[in-house]
Design a protein around this motif. Structure first.
Motif, PDB file in Angstrom:
ATOM      1  N   VAL A  99       0.836  -1.206   0.000  1.00  0.00           N
ATOM      2  CA  VAL A  99       0.000   0.000   0.000  1.00  0.00           C
ATOM      3  C   VAL A  99       0.869   1.253   0.000  1.00  0.00           C
ATOM      4  O   VAL A  99       0.635   2.193  -0.763  1.00  0.00           O
ATOM      5  CB  VAL A  99      -0.960   0.006   1.214  1.00  0.00           C
ATOM      6  CG1 VAL A  99      -1.628   1.363   1.376  1.00  0.00           C
ATOM      7  CG2 VAL A  99      -2.001  -1.091   1.068  1.00  0.00           C
ATOM      8  N   VAL A 100       1.888   1.272   0.830  1.00  0.00           N
ATOM      9  CA  VAL A 100       2.746   2.449   0.915  1.00  0.00           C
ATOM     10  C   VAL A 100       3.477   2.668  -0.411  1.00  0.00           C
ATOM     11  O   VAL A 100       3.586   3.796  -0.891  1.00  0.00           O
ATOM     12  CB  VAL A 100       3.723   2.337   2.108  1.00  0.00           C
ATOM     13  CG1 VAL A 100       4.672   3.521   2.149  1.00  0.00           C
ATOM     14  CG2 VAL A 100       2.954   2.248   3.422  1.00  0.00           C
ATOM     15  N   ILE A 101       3.941   1.596  -1.023  1.00  0.00           N
ATOM     16  CA  ILE A 101       4.603   1.723  -2.333  1.00  0.00           C
ATOM     17  C   ILE A 101       3.607   2.204  -3.387  1.00  0.00           C
ATOM     18  O   ILE A 101       3.925   3.091  -4.192  1.00  0.00           O
ATOM     19  CB  ILE A 101       5.267   0.392  -2.750  1.00  0.00           C
ATOM     20  CG1 ILE A 101       6.487   0.126  -1.869  1.00  0.00           C
ATOM     21  CG2 ILE A 101       5.646   0.408  -4.228  1.00  0.00           C
ATOM     22  CD1 ILE A 101       7.106  -1.249  -2.050  1.00  0.00           C
ATOM     23  N   LYS A 102       2.419   1.647  -3.391  1.00  0.00           N
ATOM     24  CA  LYS A 102       1.390   2.050  -4.358  1.00  0.00           C
ATOM     25  C   LYS A 102       1.134   3.557  -4.289  1.00  0.00           C
ATOM     26  O   LYS A 102       0.905   4.199  -5.307  1.00  0.00           O
ATOM     27  CB  LYS A 102       0.093   1.280  -4.080  1.00  0.00           C
ATOM     28  CG  LYS A 102      -1.095   1.705  -4.903  1.00  0.00           C
ATOM     29  CD  LYS A 102      -2.338   0.934  -4.493  1.00  0.00           C
ATOM     30  CE  LYS A 102      -3.582   1.467  -5.159  1.00  0.00           C
ATOM     31  NZ  LYS A 102      -4.795   0.806  -4.659  1.00  0.00           N
ATOM     32  N   HIS A 103       1.210   4.094  -3.089  1.00  0.00           N
ATOM     33  CA  HIS A 103       0.902   5.518  -2.888  1.00  0.00           C
ATOM     34  C   HIS A 103       2.155   6.357  -2.656  1.00  0.00           C
ATOM     35  O   HIS A 103       2.074   7.442  -2.100  1.00  0.00           O
ATOM     36  CB  HIS A 103      -0.059   5.664  -1.708  1.00  0.00           C
ATOM     37  CG  HIS A 103      -1.403   5.070  -1.963  1.00  0.00           C
ATOM     38  ND1 HIS A 103      -2.358   5.697  -2.720  1.00  0.00           N
ATOM     39  CD2 HIS A 103      -1.935   3.883  -1.582  1.00  0.00           C
ATOM     40  CE1 HIS A 103      -3.444   4.937  -2.771  1.00  0.00           C
ATOM     41  NE2 HIS A 103      -3.210   3.821  -2.106  1.00  0.00           N
ATOM     42  N   GLU A 157       7.955   2.131  10.827  1.00  0.00           N
ATOM     43  CA  GLU A 157       8.656   3.335  10.368  1.00  0.00           C
ATOM     44  C   GLU A 157       9.611   3.017   9.223  1.00  0.00           C
ATOM     45  O   GLU A 157       9.797   3.828   8.317  1.00  0.00           O
ATOM     46  CB  GLU A 157       9.406   4.006  11.524  1.00  0.00           C
ATOM     47  CG  GLU A 157       8.487   4.624  12.561  1.00  0.00           C
ATOM     48  CD  GLU A 157       7.593   5.716  11.999  1.00  0.00           C
ATOM     49  OE1 GLU A 157       8.079   6.550  11.198  1.00  0.00           O
ATOM     50  OE2 GLU A 157       6.398   5.720  12.341  1.00  0.00           O
ATOM     51  N   VAL A 158      10.237   1.840   9.262  1.00  0.00           N
ATOM     52  CA  VAL A 158      11.117   1.417   8.162  1.00  0.00           C
ATOM     53  C   VAL A 158      10.313   1.386   6.863  1.00  0.00           C
ATOM     54  O   VAL A 158      10.763   1.878   5.828  1.00  0.00           O
ATOM     55  CB  VAL A 158      11.760   0.036   8.457  1.00  0.00           C
ATOM     56  CG1 VAL A 158      12.382  -0.555   7.207  1.00  0.00           C
ATOM     57  CG2 VAL A 158      12.799   0.154   9.559  1.00  0.00           C
ATOM     58  N   ALA A 179      11.487  -5.408  -1.721  1.00  0.00           N
ATOM     59  CA  ALA A 179      12.451  -6.386  -1.198  1.00  0.00           C
ATOM     60  C   ALA A 179      13.377  -5.756  -0.162  1.00  0.00           C
ATOM     61  O   ALA A 179      13.608  -6.326   0.916  1.00  0.00           O
ATOM     62  CB  ALA A 179      13.260  -6.978  -2.349  1.00  0.00           C
ATOM     63  N   ILE A 180      13.883  -4.570  -0.463  1.00  0.00           N
ATOM     64  CA  ILE A 180      14.798  -3.887   0.462  1.00  0.00           C
ATOM     65  C   ILE A 180      14.114  -3.598   1.789  1.00  0.00           C
ATOM     66  O   ILE A 180      14.639  -3.920   2.863  1.00  0.00           O
ATOM     67  CB  ILE A 180      15.319  -2.568  -0.165  1.00  0.00           C
ATOM     68  CG1 ILE A 180      16.220  -2.852  -1.363  1.00  0.00           C
ATOM     69  CG2 ILE A 180      16.054  -1.717   0.882  1.00  0.00           C
ATOM     70  CD1 ILE A 180      16.485  -1.626  -2.239  1.00  0.00           C
ATOM     71  N   ALA A 185      12.646  -4.230   7.504  1.00  0.00           N
ATOM     72  CA  ALA A 185      11.629  -4.297   8.564  1.00  0.00           C
ATOM     73  C   ALA A 185      11.670  -5.660   9.246  1.00  0.00           C
ATOM     74  O   ALA A 185      11.536  -5.755  10.473  1.00  0.00           O
ATOM     75  CB  ALA A 185      10.244  -4.021   7.992  1.00  0.00           C
ATOM     76  N   GLY A 186      11.868  -6.721   8.461  1.00  0.00           N
ATOM     77  CA  GLY A 186      11.988  -8.064   9.035  1.00  0.00           C
ATOM     78  C   GLY A 186      13.186  -8.178   9.962  1.00  0.00           C
ATOM     79  O   GLY A 186      13.119  -8.833  11.011  1.00  0.00           O
ATOM     80  N   ALA A 187      14.299  -7.538   9.594  1.00  0.00           N
ATOM     81  CA  ALA A 187      15.490  -7.555  10.449  1.00  0.00           C
ATOM     82  C   ALA A 187      15.212  -6.861  11.772  1.00  0.00           C
ATOM     83  O   ALA A 187      15.637  -7.336  12.837  1.00  0.00           O
ATOM     84  CB  ALA A 187      16.666  -6.894   9.731  1.00  0.00           C
TER      85      ALA A 187
END
Length: 194
Positions: A99-103, A157-158, A179-180, A185-187
């Motif tokens: 969603v954040v990427i889309k917007h 926040e990441v 991917a980045i 965020a997973g880390a």
């Protein structure tokens, strides 16, 4: 019937053009310094035509940012559907990131004119903040410690870095960006105590 359908398609195209022009101008000049006349000129329509679609500049801002908020809320709504698991955590974080990427083109407007955005959505902000906190709490996992909660907030926040990088798809593709940031965020989340 075909004539009515064609008219609706043109109206949707005009709205999309208005959104693009408004975002470009709001991002480069600021919300306050951009007039509806300038937006209309950039789209190639009259100011009266723009008023047909949006009654005010704030109405236009609500339409643009509102789709972003609606999409975010649809991710937040999934929190209660299934219990937390590492796989489900990654799935929901990925959905949020999508969603954040889309917007991401909305980001500069949100960041540059936060006061205007807050004013436009004043009646919805408490609910959006509560849903965001519930999402973060869910990401923290079962029986989270204060550290887990901080890490979950940091992971969110990441993801939000999409909005503040100033990079567009010509710099970093959506897939690369996902991917980045999903890995980053997973880390952060992998440091949780549970």
């Amino acid at each position: 019937m075909q004539h009515e359908s064609g008219a609706r398609d043109r109206a949707r195209d005009t709205k999309a053009e208005i959104h693009r022009a408004a975002l470009e101008l709001f991002s480069s000049r600021g919300y306050e310094k951009t007039s509806l006349r300038e937006i209309a000129e950039q789209v190639g329509i009259t100011k009266a035509s723009l008023y047909y679609h949006y009654s005010s500049k704030q109405d236009l801002l609500q339409a643009i940012i509102g789709t972003f908020f609606d999409d975010i809320k649809s991710v937040f709504a999934q929190v209660g559907e299934q219990p937390w698991s590492p796989d489900r955590e990654r799935e929901l974080l990925a959905a949020y990131l999508d969603v954040v990427i889309k917007h991401r083109s909305t980001g500069p407007t949100v960041l540059r004119d936060i006061t205007a955005v807050l004013a436009a959505f004043d009646d919805q902000l408490d609910d959006l903040i509560a849903q965001s906190r519930a999402f973060q709490l869910w990401l923290a996992g079962p029986d989270p410690t204060p550290t887990d909660r901080v890490l979950a907030a940091a992971a969110v926040e990441v993801v939000g870095a999409v909005l503040s990088t100033g990079l567009d798809e010509s710099d970093v593709s959506d897939a690369e960006l996902k991917a980045i940031l999903l890995d980053a965020a997973g880390a952060v989340l992998s440091r949780k105590t549970n």
